[in-house]
Design a protein around this motif. Structure first.
Motif, mmCIF file in Angstrom:
data_model
loop_
_atom_site.group_PDB
_atom_site.id
_atom_site.type_symbol
_atom_site.label_atom_id
_atom_site.label_comp_id
_atom_site.label_asym_id
_atom_site.label_seq_id
_atom_site.Cartn_x
_atom_site.Cartn_y
_atom_site.Cartn_z
ATOM 1 N N THR A 137 15.397 -7.856 -7.895
ATOM 2 C CA THR A 137 16.693 -7.413 -7.474
ATOM 3 C C THR A 137 17.343 -7.104 -8.601
ATOM 4 O O THR A 137 18.385 -6.336 -8.300
ATOM 5 C CB THR A 137 17.347 -8.461 -6.549
ATOM 6 N N GLU A 185 18.912 -8.739 -11.181
ATOM 7 C CA GLU A 185 19.696 -9.763 -11.596
ATOM 8 C C GLU A 185 19.784 -10.076 -12.904
ATOM 9 O O GLU A 185 20.862 -10.046 -13.755
ATOM 10 C CB GLU A 185 19.993 -10.895 -10.636
ATOM 11 N N ASP A 218 30.026 -7.963 -10.071
ATOM 12 C CA ASP A 218 29.614 -8.794 -8.922
ATOM 13 C C ASP A 218 28.507 -7.584 -8.058
ATOM 14 O O ASP A 218 28.314 -7.836 -6.638
ATOM 15 C CB ASP A 218 30.686 -8.905 -7.824
ATOM 16 N N MET A 219 27.748 -6.591 -8.760
ATOM 17 C CA MET A 219 27.217 -5.779 -8.074
ATOM 18 C C MET A 219 25.745 -5.577 -9.090
ATOM 19 O O MET A 219 26.002 -5.047 -10.287
ATOM 20 C CB MET A 219 27.699 -4.663 -7.683
ATOM 21 N N THR A 276 22.538 -5.051 -4.604
ATOM 22 C CA THR A 276 23.085 -6.206 -4.204
ATOM 23 C C THR A 276 24.638 -6.331 -4.249
ATOM 24 O O THR A 276 25.059 -6.070 -5.700
ATOM 25 C CB THR A 276 22.264 -7.349 -4.697
ATOM 26 N N LYS A 277 25.496 -6.677 -3.672
ATOM 27 C CA LYS A 277 26.693 -6.878 -3.694
ATOM 28 C C LYS A 277 27.139 -8.242 -3.591
ATOM 29 O O LYS A 277 27.018 -9.005 -2.399
ATOM 30 C CB LYS A 277 27.507 -6.144 -2.468
ATOM 31 N N MET A 278 27.388 -8.954 -4.383
ATOM 32 C CA MET A 278 27.568 -10.612 -4.512
ATOM 33 C C MET A 278 29.148 -10.690 -4.015
ATOM 34 O O MET A 278 30.125 -9.931 -4.370
ATOM 35 C CB MET A 278 27.705 -10.982 -5.875
ATOM 36 N N HIS A 295 26.038 -12.922 -0.373
ATOM 37 C CA HIS A 295 25.654 -11.545 -0.826
ATOM 38 C C HIS A 295 25.364 -10.777 0.419
ATOM 39 O O HIS A 295 24.728 -11.017 1.563
ATOM 40 C CB HIS A 295 24.424 -11.745 -1.804
ATOM 41 N N ARG A 319 22.569 -7.364 0.675
ATOM 42 C CA ARG A 319 21.776 -6.505 -0.024
ATOM 43 C C ARG A 319 21.156 -5.089 0.779
ATOM 44 O O ARG A 319 20.884 -5.482 2.201
ATOM 45 C CB ARG A 319 20.594 -7.320 -0.366
#
Length: 839
Positions: free
Chosen positions: A174, A176, A206-207, A239-241, A246, A248
């Protein structure tokens, strides 16, 4: 013991760098011990109750990351799976068309009937054994994948539909953890080039995102005479946290072609021993030919069309998905996974229908063909003499008296295997240690394929561009024209839809700090509709198939030639075609009960009993007596096959030593149809076995890993053939194993992956067998610096000739020196790869 979120950072932190043909190591050797410890603490996210780690879960689970995969020297996705404990993954079909099963569950035909292949928690196809649409045809292993997680048996029955044997889940990277890589790989002793890339990282606090893919070209691991492996894939996710979880988004586009290797001539060298026939080595060569790439045929409605044999397995997938993982209230978690996929392509490849020349020459075949044929008026032909000549290629027109084979050209268009799938669940953690999950699964699977008018050719038996043959009688009548023995064999049009709905529930109890129990239930309902149109064969008008401007006897729609192999063009049209309507509902209740006893942080005992179901889908239409004229089910079938499994296991895991052992007992019903033989099966199988999986970090430099599975399986009942009851199921060995020793330093690593099997029968009558074998796969990596590495790997270094399936043609007694129809694993292949990593 509890976990507040189903997305675990440790899962995301495993950043893989993987290639389908060669795998260069990305992680520094000093990271290996840390990553191994993380693996035991990793949350199980595949077909299991939420919140449990791999050590705690009362299921048999394995996880592979990049450091594990590179040691296997895989040439296809299936060759990655075959290193998982208890799993038989037969990769003899090339880059797709693999046969995959688990724990003694039968592998009566192709595909993966009782074992589902997932991408990011959802099935690639609802049914893994669709005719000419195996699930592995539409999935590729590349650097987009972070790790592979496999659940064997257990809760797969209730946390996924149609997968009572287990689930193999390819989990995407992803981004991260940021960074990227680009690499190339080259076949040293075969023709293939591949480019892989990946990149990911933060867009904001956050993304984050990840993009990866590959492109390739070449002949592939066997000689085909043309570039049959062409295409690539790209995958992207973002991905948006959020404060409570989240969201995705996924996208995948696969447009790839691979040559597939169907059963072809193999020599019987002795009891359980096989090898190449003269002029043809099925482990390194193929019956594909540059002289037979474009054919004129008929579609399933009798219309003339051209087909390109170089398309092989053509896989086109465009999919979009959304994953939502949120804590919507205090200790209440919502998880929704959605994906819609457009899936199409095709399947075309030569299949050895027989050996008319046997180990001898083609002249006897020509005489017998002439004797069995008639002219358009039904009169016998002059067969005092026959002539066989090369129809194309080098020496075209010259007489030929060598070996030949009949090529039944498998030819299927995949019009639509698209699906829309959604899996919704709510999980509530209560203060008293109770964990409740309720969910609802929906799947809509299309099966729309066209089996064109499969043609039969007669060709030279030659592994280097087989040539077409002409056969004429004494009067010059062409019995075989440009290799064409029969212009049409069958013609089926499939247009089916399967809608699956499944509410499910799981209740987990934390009875104490070291006792965990869960029970789950699932109720699957399948609504099947559609039609199968069956008309054999060709069109209802004359057609100049070979394009020479003359309508010859074999192209005359009024000709009906019976006898021997040739069938002629039958004068049928779709108006009078036979049709089978499909219109039924079927349902099945699955359940699973299991528990773990945590003896310590590193030791766990578990036990589980499960019953799961598998809808029979399209193959049901090939089994007589299962459907009424109105499309409803008859009393001979419920529309589902079931698997019952009992498991008892022990897990020990630290950063230095891991040992898992699972005793299993399995009973499986199987209703199946086999295309190549025309046989149908309604059977029950029983299997008892023991799985071992282990890893030992002996020193800072030496690591030993592997698995070993013992299985005692038998056919316990058969509706149609009582004579085989008590026999060992085909292709089921008593022992299978993978053992991987590796030596690692700061700048280089070297090792081997030994994958083997004891002997197994290749047919259910237990006459023919394959002797035991061990494949030796070698790998080595040199780090020039922290960013650049060079790797070399060799698959099947000792060039073993191993068949996964064998049929006698025609069926009967087999002796040493006979030719049979078989499908071997690839011979030795070597790959050199280069990789550069960057921030």
């Amino acid at each position: 013991m509890k976990n507040t979120h189903t997305l675990n950072a440790l899962t995301l932190a495993v950043c893989a760098a993987l290639s389908g043909t060669a795998f260069a190591q990305e992680a520094a050797p000093s990271d290996a011990e840390k990553k191994e410890k993380e693996k035991y603490e990793q949350i199980v996210v595949t077909a299991a109750p939420g919140g449990a780690t791999m050590q705690e879960a009362s299921v048999s689970v394995s996880s592979f990351d990049e450091n594990d995969i590179i040691k296997l020297a895989p040439r296809s996705t299936a060759e990655v799976f075959r290193a998982l404990p208890g799993i038989r993954a037969e990769s003899s079909g090339g880059g797709g068309n693999a046969n995959i099963t688990i724990r003694g569950i039968p592998l009566a035909t192709g595909g993966s009937k009782f074992l589902q292949l997932h991408e990011d928690g959802l099935p690639v196809l609802e049914y893994g054994d669709i005719n000419f649409g195996n699930a592995d045809n539409f999935i590729r292993y590349d650097w987009s994948v972070a790790n592979v997680e496999a659940i064997r048996g257990g809760s797969a029955s209730t946390f996924a539909s149609n997968s009572p044997g287990g689930v193999i889940n390819m989990i995407s990277n992803t981004g991260e953890v940021g960074g990227g890589a680009i690499g190339t790989s080259f076949g040293v002793d075969y023709d293939e080039f591949r480019l892989d890339f990946r990149y990911g990282g933060e867009i904001s606090d956050d993304m984050y995102y990840h993009i990866a893919g590959f492109a390739r070209g070449g002949e592939g691991p066997r000689d085909t005479g043309y570039n049959g492996d062409q295409g690539g894939q790209i995958k992207f996710n973002i991905t948006k946290m959020l404060d409570n979880g989240h969201i995705r988004f996924y996208y995948k586009n696969l447009d790839d072609k691979v040559s597939t290797y169907l059963p072809s001539p193999v020599l019987v060298k002795g009891d359980g021993e096989y090898g190449p026939v003269p002029n043809y080595d099925a482990s390194s060569q193929a019956l594909n030919s540059a002289f037979n790439t474009n054919i004129s045929t008929f579609d399933s409605f009798g219309n003339p069309e051209n087909r390109d044999v170089r398309d092989g397995i053509e896989s086109k997938v465009s999919s979009f998905g959304i994953e939502v993982d949120l804590e919507v209230a205090d200790n209440l978690f919502l998880l929704n996974k959605f994906r819609t996929s457009d899936i199409s392509g095709g399947f075309i490849a030569p299949f050895t229908d027989g050996f008319p020349a046997g180990p001898g020459d083609v002249s006897n075949f020509a005489s017998a063909l002439c004797a069995g044929a008639t002219d358009g008026d039904g009169n016998a032909l002059n067969c005092d003499t026959t002539t066989v000549t090369l129809a194309n290629g080098p020496g075209a027109g010259n007489a030929y008296s060598g070996q030949a084979f009949t090529n039944l050209q498998f030819d299927t268009r995949i019009n639509d295997l698209g699906n829309m799938i959604n899996d919704f669940s709510l999980r509530k953690e209560f203060d008293n240690g109770v964990d409740l999950t309720v969910g609802y699964y929906y799947s809509n699977q299309e099966i729309a394929t066209s089996w064109s008018s499969w043609q039969t050719f007669i060709q030279t038996l030659d592994g280097s561009n087989s040539q077409m043959l002409n056969i004429t009688n004494g009067d010059g009548v062409e019995l075989v024209s440009d290799g064409l023995l029969s212009p049409s064999f069958l013609s089926w049009e499939w247009d089916l839809n399967y809608q699956t709905t499944a509410p499910y529930m799981n209740v987990g109890f934390e009875l104490s700090d070291n006792i965990l129990i869960d029970a789950s239930v699932r109720y699957d309902t399948v609504e099947a509709s559609g039609e199968l149109i069956n008309s054999c064969c060709g069109g209802n008008t004359d057609f100049d198939i070979n394009g020479n401007g003359v309508i010859e006897q074999i192209e005359d729609a009024s000709a009906t030639n019976s006898g021997f192999i040739r069938g002629g063009v039958i004068n049928l049209n779709r108006a009078g075609a036979a049709s089978q309507i499909v219109d039924y509902d079927a349902n099945n209740t699955s359940y699973s009960v299991g528990g773990s006893y945590l003896l310590s942080d590193s030791q766990t005992f578990f036990a589980r009993y499960s019953k799961g179901g598998r809808a029979i889908a399209d193959r049901l239409l090939q089994i007589g007596g299962t459907l009424n004229q109105d499309g409803s089910l008859t009393s001979t079938t419920s529309g589902f096959d079931t698997t019952k499994q009992l498991e008892v296991g022990y897990k020990y895991g630290t950063s230095d030593l891991m040992i898992n052992a699972t005793l299993f007992d399995t009973v499986t019903e199987d209703t199946q149809a086999e295309v190549t033989s025309g046989l149908t099966f309604m059977r029950e199988y029983e299997a008892t076995g023991l799985e071992f999986e282990g890893r030992w970090n002996a020193t800072d430099n030496f690591v030993m890993a592997g698995n070993l599975t013992w299985t005692d399986a038998e056919i316990s009942s058969d509706v149609n053939n009582a004579a085989i009851v008590g026999n060992t199921p085909r292709r089921q060995a008593d022992w299978i194993w993978t053992i991987t020793p590796e030596y690692v330093t700061d700048t280089w690593s070297v090792g081997a992956s030994l994958q083997g099997s004891t002997e197994y029968y290749v047919q259910d009558n237990n006459d023919l067998k394959q002797e035991g074998y061990t494949l030796v796969n070698l790998f080595a990596t040199y780090w020039v610096n922290d960013q650049f590495s060079v790797a070399l790997n060799v698959n099947n270094a000792t060039d073993e000739f191993v068949v996964t399936e064998v049929e006698a043609t025609p069926f009967g007694e087999i002796s040493t020196g006979d030719f049979v129809r078989g499908r071997p694993l690839n011979g030795r292949t070597t790959v050199l790869s280069l990789k550069y990593m960057f921030d």
